[in-house]
Motif scaffolding. Structure first.
Motif, PDB file in Angstrom:
ATOM      1  N   UNK A 170       0.685  -1.000  -0.012  1.00  0.00           N
ATOM      2  CA  UNK A 170       0.024   0.351  -0.195  1.00  0.00           C
ATOM      3  C   UNK A 170       0.964   1.522   0.183  1.00  0.00           C
ATOM      4  N   UNK A 171       2.297   1.484  -0.301  1.00  0.00           N
ATOM      5  CA  UNK A 171       2.931   2.392  -0.275  1.00  0.00           C
ATOM      6  C   UNK A 171       2.657   3.423  -1.066  1.00  0.00           C
ATOM      7  N   UNK A 172       2.906   2.826  -2.250  1.00  0.00           N
ATOM      8  CA  UNK A 172       2.056   3.313  -4.290  1.00  0.00           C
ATOM      9  C   UNK A 172       1.635   3.507  -3.949  1.00  0.00           C
ATOM     10  N   UNK A 173      -0.006   2.902  -3.739  1.00  0.00           N
ATOM     11  CA  UNK A 173      -0.939   2.782  -3.530  1.00  0.00           C
ATOM     12  C   UNK A 173      -1.777   4.616  -2.999  1.00  0.00           C
ATOM     13  N   UNK A 174      -0.791   4.567  -2.105  1.00  0.00           N
ATOM     14  CA  UNK A 174      -0.832   6.010  -0.773  1.00  0.00           C
ATOM     15  C   UNK A 174      -0.415   7.145  -1.769  1.00  0.00           C
ATOM     16  N   UNK A 175       0.324   7.037  -2.877  1.00  0.00           N
ATOM     17  CA  UNK A 175       1.048   7.568  -3.960  1.00  0.00           C
ATOM     18  C   UNK A 175      -0.513   8.200  -5.260  1.00  0.00           C
ATOM     19  N   UNK A 176      -1.178   7.361  -4.861  1.00  0.00           N
ATOM     20  CA  UNK A 176      -2.011   6.719  -6.478  1.00  0.00           C
ATOM     21  C   UNK A 176      -1.757   6.682  -7.776  1.00  0.00           C
ATOM     22  N   UNK A 177      -0.662   5.927  -7.662  1.00  0.00           N
ATOM     23  CA  UNK A 177       0.349   4.726  -8.261  1.00  0.00           C
ATOM     24  C   UNK A 177      -0.585   3.731  -8.665  1.00  0.00           C
ATOM     25  N   UNK A 178      -0.831   3.462  -9.538  1.00  0.00           N
ATOM     26  CA  UNK A 178      -1.463   1.966  -9.656  1.00  0.00           C
ATOM     27  C   UNK A 178      -0.585   1.416 -11.267  1.00  0.00           C
ATOM     28  N   UNK A 179      -1.273  -0.138 -11.191  1.00  0.00           N
ATOM     29  CA  UNK A 179       0.110  -1.287 -10.958  1.00  0.00           C
ATOM     30  C   UNK A 179       0.870  -0.982 -12.135  1.00  0.00           C
ATOM     31  N   UNK A 180       0.113  -0.535 -13.412  1.00  0.00           N
ATOM     32  CA  UNK A 180       1.184  -0.047 -15.060  1.00  0.00           C
ATOM     33  C   UNK A 180       2.445   1.145 -14.054  1.00  0.00           C
ATOM     34  N   UNK A 181       2.155   1.647 -13.371  1.00  0.00           N
ATOM     35  CA  UNK A 181       2.653   2.728 -12.727  1.00  0.00           C
ATOM     36  C   UNK A 181       3.935   2.303 -12.659  1.00  0.00           C
ATOM     37  N   UNK A 182       3.947   1.509 -11.444  1.00  0.00           N
ATOM     38  CA  UNK A 182       4.513   0.762 -10.858  1.00  0.00           C
ATOM     39  C   UNK A 182       5.374   0.020 -11.503  1.00  0.00           C
ATOM     40  N   UNK A 183       4.937  -0.592 -12.099  1.00  0.00           N
ATOM     41  CA  UNK A 183       6.235  -1.514 -13.219  1.00  0.00           C
ATOM     42  C   UNK A 183       6.505  -0.775 -13.845  1.00  0.00           C
ATOM     43  N   UNK A 184       6.488   0.391 -14.788  1.00  0.00           N
ATOM     44  CA  UNK A 184       7.264   1.197 -15.195  1.00  0.00           C
ATOM     45  C   UNK A 184       7.817   2.361 -14.758  1.00  0.00           C
TER      46      UNK A 184
END
Length: 200
Positions: A170-184
């Motif tokens: 949930x760390x990146x979720x709080x930043x509003x990152x989608x799965x696609x953004x995280x993979x990128x």
């Protein structure tokens, strides 16, 4: 489908079904929630049924880890084959690992789970070699020395797993990152790491 017939169970391949259900459980609730009893319940078989196919929890976990390593190796291979240049291929492989981890909550955390390092788990070790060999061969292609290649592979796996874990936690979720953004982002970080160790 599994049928309960007065204590007798009929299934085309109960062993494979137990592995499938285990993977679903881990994907849903994480490795910490794994238990043979819960797998049996979800598979709609008796608590003792899994032990007709697996000697103990460790043996079932080894079969699960083997399947994870096999699937990951296939996903990484597809990512690599889609790229023609070694740096891009290696970065894409790291991104493929992150994506699989996010989707299935399974990666090196499952493959290297406690108790799975013994020689009796030869199938797991073979599939793990398939996975890591894809990374190491590319790492050796883009670096000057074997040691640099091995260290790069370690760094890439660590980064790729870290990106996936941050998303799952949930760390990146709080930043509003989608799965696609995280993979990128994982792919971009891998490329930076590769360029930092690339042949001079």
């Amino acid at each position: 489908m599994i049928h309960d017939m007065g204590g007798k169970y009929h299934h085309g391949d109960l062993r494979a079904e137990l592995v499938r259900v285990s993977l679903d459980l881990i994907a849903e609730r994480g490795l910490g929630a794994f238990s043979v009893a819960e797998v049996a319940r979800r598979a709609k078989v008796s608590p003792g049924a899994p032990y007709r196919h697996f000697r103990d929890k460790e043996t079932l976990m080894a079969a699960i880890a083997t399947e994870v390593a096999c699937r990951l190796a296939g996903k990484v291979r597809d990512a690599v084959e889609a790229e023609s240049e070694p740096v891009a291929a290696l970065a894409a492989a790291a991104g493929a690992y992150t994506e699989y981890l996010i989707e299935h909550r399974a990666g090196m955390n499952v493959i290297y789970a406690d108790g799975l390092q013994g020689p009796e788990h030869a199938d797991l070790h073979e599939q793990t070699r398939r996975l890591t060999d894809q990374f190491v061969m590319l790492c050796l292609t883009v670096t000057d020395r074997p040691q640099d290649g091995l260290e790069l592979m370690e760094q890439l796996f660590t980064q790729a797993h870290g990106y996936g874990t941050f998303h799952l936690d949930g760390v990146f979720t709080k930043q509003g990152y989608s799965k696609e953004i995280v993979v990128r982002k994982s792919v971009e970080a891998a490329r930076v790491a590769i360029e930092g160790r690339r042949k001079r």
